[in-house]
Design an enzyme around this catalytic site. Structure first.
Site, PDB file in Angstrom:
ATOM      1  N   GLY A 181     -66.580-107.220  83.750  1.00 17.79           N
ATOM      2  CA  GLY A 181     -67.228-108.208  82.784  1.00 17.79           C
ATOM      3  C   GLY A 181     -66.219-108.408  81.565  1.00 17.79           C
ATOM      4  O   GLY A 181     -65.294-107.749  81.420  1.00 17.79           O
ATOM      5  N   GLY A 215     -70.110-102.834  80.436  1.00 19.58           N
ATOM      6  CA  GLY A 215     -70.884-103.542  79.392  1.00 19.58           C
ATOM      7  C   GLY A 215     -72.428-103.857  79.949  1.00 19.58           C
ATOM      8  O   GLY A 215     -72.818-103.207  81.030  1.00 19.58           O
ATOM      9  N   GLU A 241     -71.362-101.318  90.350  1.00 18.89           N
ATOM     10  CA  GLU A 241     -71.655-100.815  88.964  1.00 18.89           C
ATOM     11  C   GLU A 241     -72.902 -99.850  88.820  1.00 18.89           C
ATOM     12  O   GLU A 241     -72.546 -98.529  88.351  1.00 18.89           O
ATOM     13  CB  GLU A 241     -72.048-101.818  87.898  1.00 18.89           C
ATOM     14  CG  GLU A 241     -70.977-102.983  87.501  1.00 18.89           C
ATOM     15  CD  GLU A 241     -71.361-104.146  86.701  1.00 18.89           C
ATOM     16  OE1 GLU A 241     -70.627-104.622  86.176  1.00 18.89           O
ATOM     17  OE2 GLU A 241     -72.643-104.227  86.707  1.00 18.89           O
ATOM     18  N   LYS A 266     -76.182-108.668  72.677  1.00 17.71           N
ATOM     19  CA  LYS A 266     -76.801-108.181  73.570  1.00 17.71           C
ATOM     20  C   LYS A 266     -78.001-107.326  73.414  1.00 17.71           C
ATOM     21  O   LYS A 266     -78.872-106.827  74.534  1.00 17.71           O
ATOM     22  CB  LYS A 266     -75.625-107.302  74.640  1.00 17.71           C
ATOM     23  CG  LYS A 266     -74.583-108.115  75.018  1.00 17.71           C
ATOM     24  CD  LYS A 266     -74.982-109.373  75.716  1.00 17.71           C
ATOM     25  CE  LYS A 266     -74.027-110.456  75.929  1.00 17.71           C
ATOM     26  NZ  LYS A 266     -72.516-109.779  76.683  1.00 17.71           N
TER      27      LYS A 266
END
Length: 230
Positions: free
Chosen positions: A29, A84, A105, A123
Site C-alpha cells: 500500500g 498500513g 498481509e 485512518k
C-alpha cells in the site's frame, strides 16, 4: 503536511523499531511503500535484513531496491511486520485490503512476533466500517457465497451492500487468483462476531478484519507522530 508527507513520517518512525539482523514482513500500500523505501536505504548502508513481501507489487519494489527476500516456507517465523491500514480503532482493530493484498498481509502478520501499523491520522476512527470491508472469495460459487455473506452480516448485526471489486472494467483478481467483495457497512457492530461469522463460510478465503494482531500503531498527524499500543 500533505497526506503523503504524513504517511512517510509514520513509515520513517517505524524504522526505529527495526535493526540489522531482523527478519521482516513488508506490507503493501501507499504507506507501506514508504517503509519499504526506508528499508532499502538501510540495506544500502549495510544492514542485514531478510524480508517477506505481502504482495507481488511489494516484491517488485523490494527487488528493485536490492532488499534480500525470502519466503515463509524458507523462513516461517518473522520478527516484525510493518504494514498500513485502511482503518484502525482505539483497540488496534484494523480494516485492511483496500489494495487487495489482505490474505498475504494476514498470513505474514500472523507469522510475525510483532505487527506494527503505520498510518496517517485520517485512518484512525472511533468505529470501524466507514471504509468498505473487503472479503476475498474464490470465484467458484460467487453468488452463493455472497448470499451466505449477507446472512453472516445480518446475524452479527450488520447490513450493507456487497459489490464485486472491478478494475479496468474487469473483476479485480488478487495475487492468489481470487476476487473481492467489498461490504459497504457504514459502521461495524461487534467486529469479533462478524470476523468469526465470515471465516466460517465456505468460499470465503479471508476478510479484511485484523483483530488481535497489531500491538503498536504509529500515527502521523499535523503535530507529529503519535503511538498507540496494546
Amino acid at each position: 503536511m500533505t497526506p503523503d508527507d504524513r504517511k512517510k513520517a509514520a513509515a520513517l518512525a517505524a524504522v526505529a523499531h527495526i535493526s540489522s539482523g531482523m527478519k521482516l514482513g513488508l506490507g503493501t500500500g501507499s504507506t507501506a511503500k514508504h517503509f519499504v523505501d526506508a528499508v532499502g536505504e538501510k540495506v544500502k548502508q549495510g544492514w542485514d535484513l531478510l524480508c517477506v513481501p505481502t504482495s507481488e507489487a511489494t516484491r517488485k519494489q523490494a527487488e528493485s531496491l536490492g532488499i534480500r527476500l525470502t519466503t515463509l516456507d524458507e523462513t516461517p517465523v518473522l520478527d516484525v511486520t510493518v504494514d498500513g491500514a485502511d482503518e484502525l480503532d482505539g483497540e488496534l482493530r484494523l480494516i485492511k485490503g483496500g489494495g487487495g493484498a489482505l490474505l498475504r498481509e494476514k498470513i505474514v502478520a500472523s507469522s510475525s512476533r510483532k505487527m506494527i501499523v503505520i498510518a496517517d491520522d485520517s485512518k484512525k476512527v472511533a468505529t470501524l466500517g466507514k471504509f468498505p470491508l473487503p472479503v476475498e472469495v474464490v470465484p467458484f460459487g460467487l453468488k452463493a457465497t455472497g448470499i451466505k455473506i449477507d446472512k453472516a452480516l445480518a446475524w452479527s448485526g450488520n447490513k450493507g451492500a456487497l459489490t464485486l471489486r472491478v478494475r479496468d472494467g474487469k473483476p479485480f483478481v488478487t495475487d492468489n487468483g481470487n476476487v473481492i467483495l467489498d461490504c459497504a457497512l457504514g459502521r461495524i457492530e461487534s467486529p469479533e462476531k462478524l470476523a468469526a461469522a465470515l471465516s466460517s463460510i465456505p468460499g470465503v478465503v479471508d476478510h479484511g478484519l485484523f483483530i488481535g494482531m497489531a500491538s503498536l500503531a504509529i500515527i502521523a498527524t499535523e503535530n507529529g507522530v503519535e503511538t498507540l499500543e496494546k
